[in-house]
Design an enzyme around this catalytic site. Structure first.
Site, PDB file in Angstrom:
ATOM      1  N   GLY A  44       1.412   3.651  -1.962  1.00  0.00           N
ATOM      2  CA  GLY A  44       0.903   4.928  -2.438  1.00  0.00           C
ATOM      3  C   GLY A  44      -0.147   5.568  -1.550  1.00  0.00           C
ATOM      4  N   GLY A  45      -0.553   4.863  -0.501  1.00  0.00           N
ATOM      5  CA  GLY A  45      -1.585   5.374   0.391  1.00  0.00           C
ATOM      6  C   GLY A  45      -1.036   6.213   1.529  1.00  0.00           C
ATOM      7  N   ARG A  46      -1.933   6.702   2.364  1.00  0.00           N
ATOM      8  CA  ARG A  46      -1.527   7.576   3.468  1.00  0.00           C
ATOM      9  C   ARG A  46      -0.614   6.861   4.454  1.00  0.00           C
ATOM     10  NH1 ARG A  46      -7.380   9.305   5.280  1.00  0.00           N
ATOM     11  NH2 ARG A  46      -7.655   7.142   4.649  1.00  0.00           N
ATOM     12  N   MET A  47      -1.032   5.638   4.856  1.00  0.00           N
ATOM     13  CA  MET A  47      -0.210   4.905   5.805  1.00  0.00           C
ATOM     14  C   MET A  47       1.090   4.454   5.157  1.00  0.00           C
ATOM     15  SD  MET A  47      -0.206   4.101   8.967  1.00  0.00           S
ATOM     16  CE  MET A  47       1.455   3.734   9.504  1.00  0.00           C
ATOM     17  N   THR A  69      -8.817  -2.000  16.681  1.00  0.00           N
ATOM     18  CA  THR A  69      -8.323  -1.639  18.010  1.00  0.00           C
ATOM     19  C   THR A  69      -9.422  -1.762  19.055  1.00  0.00           C
ATOM     20  OG1 THR A  69      -6.703  -0.128  17.036  1.00  0.00           O
ATOM     21  CG2 THR A  69      -7.226   0.190  19.361  1.00  0.00           C
ATOM     22  N   HIS A 106     -13.221   7.301  14.063  1.00  0.00           N
ATOM     23  CA  HIS A 106     -12.228   7.323  12.996  1.00  0.00           C
ATOM     24  C   HIS A 106     -12.714   8.190  11.844  1.00  0.00           C
ATOM     25  CE1 HIS A 106     -10.511   3.819  15.090  1.00  0.00           C
ATOM     26  NE2 HIS A 106      -9.402   4.092  14.435  1.00  0.00           N
ATOM     27  N   LYS A 161     -12.624   5.115   6.719  1.00  0.00           N
ATOM     28  CA  LYS A 161     -12.413   3.789   7.299  1.00  0.00           C
ATOM     29  C   LYS A 161     -13.577   2.877   6.919  1.00  0.00           C
ATOM     30  CE  LYS A 161     -11.044   1.397  11.543  1.00  0.00           C
ATOM     31  NZ  LYS A 161      -9.911   0.747  10.846  1.00  0.00           N
ATOM     32  N   ASN A 164      -3.289  -2.535  16.068  1.00  0.00           N
ATOM     33  CA  ASN A 164      -2.784  -1.187  16.283  1.00  0.00           C
ATOM     34  C   ASN A 164      -1.330  -1.285  16.713  1.00  0.00           C
ATOM     35  OD1 ASN A 164      -2.237   1.480  17.411  1.00  0.00           O
ATOM     36  ND2 ASN A 164      -4.437   1.815  17.248  1.00  0.00           N
ATOM     37  N   MET A 165      -0.444  -0.638  15.980  1.00  0.00           N
ATOM     38  CA  MET A 165       0.992  -0.708  16.252  1.00  0.00           C
ATOM     39  C   MET A 165       1.470   0.393  17.193  1.00  0.00           C
ATOM     40  SD  MET A 165       2.284  -3.263  14.497  1.00  0.00           S
ATOM     41  CE  MET A 165       1.541  -4.416  13.324  1.00  0.00           C
ATOM     42  N   GLY A 204       0.831  -1.212   0.000  1.00  0.00           N
ATOM     43  CA  GLY A 204       0.000   0.000   0.000  1.00  0.00           C
ATOM     44  C   GLY A 204       0.853   1.244   0.000  1.00  0.00           C
TER      45      GLY A 204
END
Length: 269
Positions: free
Chosen positions: A12-15, A167, A156, A160, A125-126, A10
């Site tokens: 190219g995505g935000r995360m 989480t 959120h 989402k 959730n990291m 992923g």
């Protein structure tokens, strides 16, 4: 110092961008691959171009190309994509850090099976703060086992796609385990109309979606005469990226096994 050779799904995505930036700033990490969805306009572009870096790794859809030099894949995508990546990584001995949420029971079983072949950190959730919060919730649930109603409220951003959040569900699982309950049997995910009195053995969930909220979670222990609230609020995804890198470091000397962030942070059980 030997650099961790990491690929990002992923990309190219935000995360994905947060992860790439965190890797670029880490002295012990190297971006060796970047995966995107076939047909995406990001395919063929440089993964770190947004950082002003030229000649960086290109975003590709082909797994063999994107994972050729990687020792670990960090994946915060969608269940269907992650499971495809999982099968490839298990076959080729590439460790995984999985932050994807929304897996069904079959998906979770596939992750457990793959951990017999490769080392995996799987956590909804990291964030270091969230995982410390999980430990606090375990302690609170044991201390407040009688006379307190438990509600989990999460919020959120509008984009989402799963609810409740992974989480929030993890928080519910931790609390239910501490109380000797099965979350599948005691969770209540929605209330409408004449619901009757609240069953004290239930754990309630409430979901909010809107705007650009990164992630807010509050667990309410409501008793007679007092309320205890344990909250975590994220203002940036950077905390997830830093936690994912910490998980990748944890896996550096692991060959197989399924771990979570409680293991990574040595918070005990």
């Amino acid at each position: 110092m030997t650099s961790m050779k990491i690929a990002v799904a992923g990309a190219g995505g935000r995360m994905g961008k947060m992860l790439i930036e965190a890797i670029a700033k880490a002295p012990d990490a190297e971006l060796t691959g970047a995966l995107g969805v076939a047909g995406s306009p990001k395919i063929g572009t440089e993964a770190a171009a947004f950082l002003g870096q030229s000649g960086s790794v290109a975003i590709v859809a082909d797994l063999a190309t994107g994972l050729a030099g990687a020792r670990c894949l960090i994946d915060f995508t969608r269940p269907e994509g992650t499971l495809k990546h999982l099968a490839y990584c298990a076959e080729h001995g590439i460790a995984m850090v999985i932050g994807t949420t929304g897996f069904d029971d079959a998906g979770k079983a596939a992750i457990r099976a793959a951990a017999d072949k490769i080392a995996i950190v799987f956590a909804p959730n990291m964030s270091v703060g969230v995982n410390l919060t999980l430990k606090l919730l375990e302690m609170a649930a044991k201390a407040l086992a009688e006379g307190y109603d438990i509600e989990i409220i999460e919020a959120h951003h509008r984009h989402k796609v799963d609810a409740p959040s992974g989480t929030a569900l993890k928080m519910g699982e931790v609390i239910a385990d501490a109380l000797g309950r099965d979350l599948k049997e005691c969770a209540v995910y929605g209330r409408e109309g004449v619901t009757g009195e609240r069953d004290p053995s239930t754990i309630g969930f409430a979901t909010i979606r809107g705007g650009d909220i990164v992630g807010d979670h509050t667990v309410l222990f409501a008793g007679d005469g007092e309320r205890i609230e344990i909250s975590h609020k994220s203002s940036s995804r950077v905390t997830y990226a830093h936690g994912a890198l910490r998980a990748a470091r944890f896996l550096a000397d692991k060959q197989t096994g399924l771990y979570d962030m409680q293991d990574v942070l040595a918070l005990g059980r």
